[in-house]
Design a protein around this motif. Sequence first.
Motif, PDB file in Angstrom:
ATOM      1  N   HIS A 194      20.729   9.170  32.520  1.00  0.00           N
ATOM      2  CA  HIS A 194      19.715   9.659  33.455  1.00  0.00           C
ATOM      3  C   HIS A 194      19.557   8.686  34.619  1.00  0.00           C
ATOM      4  O   HIS A 194      19.252   7.513  34.425  1.00  0.00           O
ATOM      5  N   ILE A 195      19.797   9.158  35.819  1.00  0.00           N
ATOM      6  CA  ILE A 195      19.709   8.311  37.021  1.00  0.00           C
ATOM      7  C   ILE A 195      18.452   8.683  37.803  1.00  0.00           C
ATOM      8  O   ILE A 195      18.191   9.866  38.030  1.00  0.00           O
ATOM      9  N   GLU A 196      17.694   7.679  38.191  1.00  0.00           N
ATOM     10  CA  GLU A 196      16.429   7.922  38.898  1.00  0.00           C
ATOM     11  C   GLU A 196      16.094   6.660  39.674  1.00  0.00           C
ATOM     12  O   GLU A 196      16.642   5.589  39.396  1.00  0.00           O
ATOM     13  N   ASN A 197      15.223   6.744  40.628  1.00  0.00           N
ATOM     14  CA  ASN A 197      14.776   5.534  41.318  1.00  0.00           C
ATOM     15  C   ASN A 197      13.646   4.903  40.516  1.00  0.00           C
ATOM     16  O   ASN A 197      12.508   5.385  40.539  1.00  0.00           O
ATOM     17  N   TYR A 198      13.985   3.862  39.787  1.00  0.00           N
ATOM     18  CA  TYR A 198      13.000   3.180  38.953  1.00  0.00           C
ATOM     19  C   TYR A 198      12.382   1.993  39.690  1.00  0.00           C
ATOM     20  O   TYR A 198      11.489   1.338  39.193  1.00  0.00           O
ATOM     21  N   GLY A 199      12.973   1.704  40.865  1.00  0.00           N
ATOM     22  CA  GLY A 199      12.541   0.507  41.594  1.00  0.00           C
ATOM     23  C   GLY A 199      13.606  -0.555  41.424  1.00  0.00           C
ATOM     24  O   GLY A 199      14.526  -0.665  42.230  1.00  0.00           O
ATOM     25  N   THR A 200      13.489  -1.320  40.355  1.00  0.00           N
ATOM     26  CA  THR A 200      14.498  -2.333  40.072  1.00  0.00           C
ATOM     27  C   THR A 200      15.071  -2.068  38.683  1.00  0.00           C
ATOM     28  O   THR A 200      14.323  -1.876  37.719  1.00  0.00           O
TER      29      THR A 200
ATOM     30  N   GLU B 217      10.590 -12.812  32.703  1.00  0.00           N
ATOM     31  CA  GLU B 217       9.521 -13.819  32.759  1.00  0.00           C
ATOM     32  C   GLU B 217       9.115 -14.135  34.188  1.00  0.00           C
ATOM     33  O   GLU B 217       8.007 -14.590  34.447  1.00  0.00           O
ATOM     34  N   SER B 218      10.058 -13.897  35.127  1.00  0.00           N
ATOM     35  CA  SER B 218       9.788 -14.267  36.524  1.00  0.00           C
ATOM     36  C   SER B 218       8.658 -13.452  37.127  1.00  0.00           C
ATOM     37  O   SER B 218       8.154 -13.762  38.200  1.00  0.00           O
ATOM     38  N   GLY B 219       8.274 -12.352  36.463  1.00  0.00           N
ATOM     39  CA  GLY B 219       7.183 -11.546  36.978  1.00  0.00           C
ATOM     40  C   GLY B 219       7.644 -10.415  37.874  1.00  0.00           C
ATOM     41  O   GLY B 219       6.860  -9.551  38.266  1.00  0.00           O
ATOM     42  N   GLU B 220       8.956 -10.404  38.195  1.00  0.00           N
ATOM     43  CA  GLU B 220       9.483  -9.307  39.025  1.00  0.00           C
ATOM     44  C   GLU B 220       9.311  -8.003  38.247  1.00  0.00           C
ATOM     45  O   GLU B 220       9.546  -7.936  37.042  1.00  0.00           O
ATOM     46  N   LYS B 221       8.881  -6.958  38.947  1.00  0.00           N
ATOM     47  CA  LYS B 221       8.639  -5.686  38.257  1.00  0.00           C
ATOM     48  C   LYS B 221       9.969  -4.987  37.991  1.00  0.00           C
ATOM     49  O   LYS B 221      10.686  -4.609  38.913  1.00  0.00           O
ATOM     50  N   ILE B 222      10.285  -4.837  36.711  1.00  0.00           N
ATOM     51  CA  ILE B 222      11.539  -4.184  36.335  1.00  0.00           C
ATOM     52  C   ILE B 222      11.233  -2.787  35.811  1.00  0.00           C
ATOM     53  O   ILE B 222      10.426  -2.635  34.891  1.00  0.00           O
ATOM     54  N   GLY B 223      11.852  -1.758  36.402  1.00  0.00           N
ATOM     55  CA  GLY B 223      11.597  -0.382  35.998  1.00  0.00           C
ATOM     56  C   GLY B 223      12.394   0.034  34.775  1.00  0.00           C
ATOM     57  O   GLY B 223      11.942   0.828  33.960  1.00  0.00           O
ATOM     58  N   LEU B 224      13.616  -0.519  34.652  1.00  0.00           N
ATOM     59  CA  LEU B 224      14.497  -0.090  33.565  1.00  0.00           C
ATOM     60  C   LEU B 224      15.527  -1.157  33.286  1.00  0.00           C
ATOM     61  O   LEU B 224      15.986  -1.837  34.209  1.00  0.00           O
ATOM     62  N   VAL B 225      15.865  -1.319  32.016  1.00  0.00           N
ATOM     63  CA  VAL B 225      16.989  -2.166  31.650  1.00  0.00           C
ATOM     64  C   VAL B 225      18.015  -1.267  30.962  1.00  0.00           C
ATOM     65  O   VAL B 225      17.672  -0.464  30.091  1.00  0.00           O
ATOM     66  N   VAL B 226      19.262  -1.378  31.395  1.00  0.00           N
ATOM     67  CA  VAL B 226      20.355  -0.653  30.732  1.00  0.00           C
ATOM     68  C   VAL B 226      21.256  -1.713  30.115  1.00  0.00           C
ATOM     69  O   VAL B 226      21.747  -2.598  30.825  1.00  0.00           O
ATOM     70  N   ALA B 227      21.451  -1.647  28.817  1.00  0.00           N
ATOM     71  CA  ALA B 227      22.278  -2.657  28.150  1.00  0.00           C
ATOM     72  C   ALA B 227      23.364  -1.973  27.342  1.00  0.00           C
ATOM     73  O   ALA B 227      23.081  -1.135  26.484  1.00  0.00           O
ATOM     74  N   ILE B 228      24.614  -2.316  27.650  1.00  0.00           N
ATOM     75  CA  ILE B 228      25.740  -1.727  26.907  1.00  0.00           C
ATOM     76  C   ILE B 228      26.691  -2.833  26.484  1.00  0.00           C
ATOM     77  O   ILE B 228      27.049  -3.696  27.304  1.00  0.00           O
ATOM     78  N   GLY B 229      27.090  -2.788  25.233  1.00  0.00           N
ATOM     79  CA  GLY B 229      28.017  -3.791  24.725  1.00  0.00           C
ATOM     80  C   GLY B 229      28.089  -3.670  23.217  1.00  0.00           C
ATOM     81  O   GLY B 229      27.719  -2.636  22.671  1.00  0.00           O
ATOM     82  N   PRO B 230      28.582  -4.683  22.526  1.00  0.00           N
ATOM     83  CA  PRO B 230      28.608  -4.627  21.067  1.00  0.00           C
ATOM     84  C   PRO B 230      27.188  -4.395  20.532  1.00  0.00           C
ATOM     85  O   PRO B 230      26.217  -4.848  21.142  1.00  0.00           O
TER      86      PRO B 230
END
Lengths: 244, 457
Positions: free
Chosen positions: A59-65, A141-154
């Motif tokens: 799903h692709i959307e504008n989450y901000g960051t 931790e930096s306080g930057e507003k993160i809208g989404l994290v996508v993590a792919i790997g083992p």
Amino acid sequence: MTKDEKGERIPLTIADSDAQAGTVTIVFMEVGKTTRELGLLQTGDSIMSLTGPLGLPTHIENYGTVVCVAGGFAVAPVMPIARAMKQAGNKVISILGARNKELIFWEEELRSVSDKLIVTTDDGTYGRKGLVTEPLKEILESGEKIGLVVAIGPSIMMKFCAKTTQPFGVKTIVSLNPVMVDGTGMCGCCRVVVGGQTKFACVDGPDFDAHQVDWDLLATRQRTYLEEEKQAMENWQCQCGKHS
Amino acid sequence: MPRQEAAARAKNFKEVALGYTPAMAAEEAGRCIQCPKRPCVAGCPVNIDIPEFIKAVRDGKMAEAVTVLKKTNALPGICGRVCPQESQCEAQCTLLKQKAPVAIGRLERYVADWERENKAAMPPGAPLPPPTGKKVAVIGSGPSGLTVAAELAKKGHGVSIFEALHVGGGVLMYGIPEFRLPKEIVQNEINFVKSLGAELVLDAVIGKCDTIDELLAGGYDAVFLGTGAGLPMFLNIPGENANGIYSANEWLTRTNLMKAYLFPNYDTPLKVGKKVAVIGGGNVAMDAARCALRLGAAEVYIVYRRSEAELPARKEEVENAMEEGIIFKFLTNPTKFLDDGKGWVTGMECIQMELGEPDASGRRRPIAKAGSEFVMNIDTAVVALGTTPNPLIAATTIGLKTTGHGTVVADETTGKTVKDKVWAGGDIVTGAATVISAMGAGKRAAADIDKYLMGKQ
């Protein structure tokens, strides 16, 4: 895909495609007999069967960051996601991590679709020494507003990314990779438990909410055929030895 | 019907039934009194001219027998093996009340096998009519799709069969085991359908690669949905996702389609423990259990919540299973799976059942007997409760009407759905049923599609 009549059906991710040229690009890690056999193919060779795209698209959307975390060869499926997120207007921070320098690839490709790229290696032979979860934690931790994290790997990497983001309450999507056979929802081999419910990764996924995934179950089910995988590999290496 | 002896056949995947010799076939065919009423024909879901083909066998006119058979049935090699003739044509046979019905199924099998082995002796088939210029997309290459394709191709229409898997045949390939339906025979039947002019496109997952609407917009004049019922049902009891617990679909697909019984020569493995419990009582459960034996299990159980009288499987397959040493645990229902702490199944908690009043299906309702819990020690379980249609087609096709069970709504006589230019038949409409009923639905739909294409509706 299936290499030949005796081969097994395996799921691989489409990393890129060119509708005009009529090509799809798939990157895979050589981990066992089938992937090693595929690795020996030359340009112009053919495989018996290829079908797709299967599963639900990301799903692709504008989450901000958006933070995209790629573990090793998974930079291949992460790349098109990062690109699409960027095109949708997101600020994209990417983290690319591998065990060592030799296993880092598509660094420039990922950099070209990211606003920022952090590269890590477990052994410090390239980029920053450490695991991908360390820069991930720092960003959160930096306080930057993160809208989404996508993590792919083992699986283990995705599990620890989930654990890292959970205390911050940041929505995290992972791409699950259980054993699959048909890939179209007919057998249930790829059963995963998400939010206490059984889902088929091949048709309900492969993307799922990382904080809801039963990681232990995924890990045990992925180990179902370890013995057979080893046996197949040994047989094959023995055969190769005879022919070389 | 001569069969492989039970102890030997429980260890190999070769066909159980050995087939008639020519002498046996002639003798059995001679039993048919060619009665004027011919109730057997009406008993057949595809209305084969049964007395005609039997007469030809009796008179030694094998090529003629083949021609009669193939006039109405494009897949005789399959029907002769997997049809429940005992509840269809043979159940109507005039001789039923006297001695025993004519063994119509055995004779059909004999004729189909003769044709396969004597291709050179067959006269060339009737020439196909000139192409009509119409194109039909058949979704699914199982029994209903293959039948629709054959019927429409015979009328001169262009047919493309879209199959999701890398091999055609649907359940004929992935579901029914080698020892009941040799895959060489299935491939032979598929080749026949192709020889009529139908195109088989493999690896085509309609709903993903293309949608029905895209096919119609792309030039197909009609679409037939024959995607079957391939979504497995699970018990939904605790512990069901442990290692060693399979849906029957996975068990059979690995074994039959991917030939796990030939691992490591073939790459797909299957983990078969020593004590296998198959939960369910239909043909699929019998197939799964008999595969388990052949794959090396020491003890194989059929666990069924009703009694023997209610088993939905063909009596012949139940008999075969019992002869091969499969242990039937009736009036038993699993409540929970137990594991070894490392994710592998080690046991199945069950409760005993008793039969109460009939339920919606007409069969007596199983009721749990309080306090009768016990544990079965097993290391492998196969859940064979039944299947429902894969939701992919319905989810990606606008305007199709479906029921709560996931089946597609279609007219019983014509197979027509509520969506313009779309027909459906087989398990996708009825839910899991038989190969022959799928073929019957295919024939009816093909007739209606032909009428529509030729502007005769």
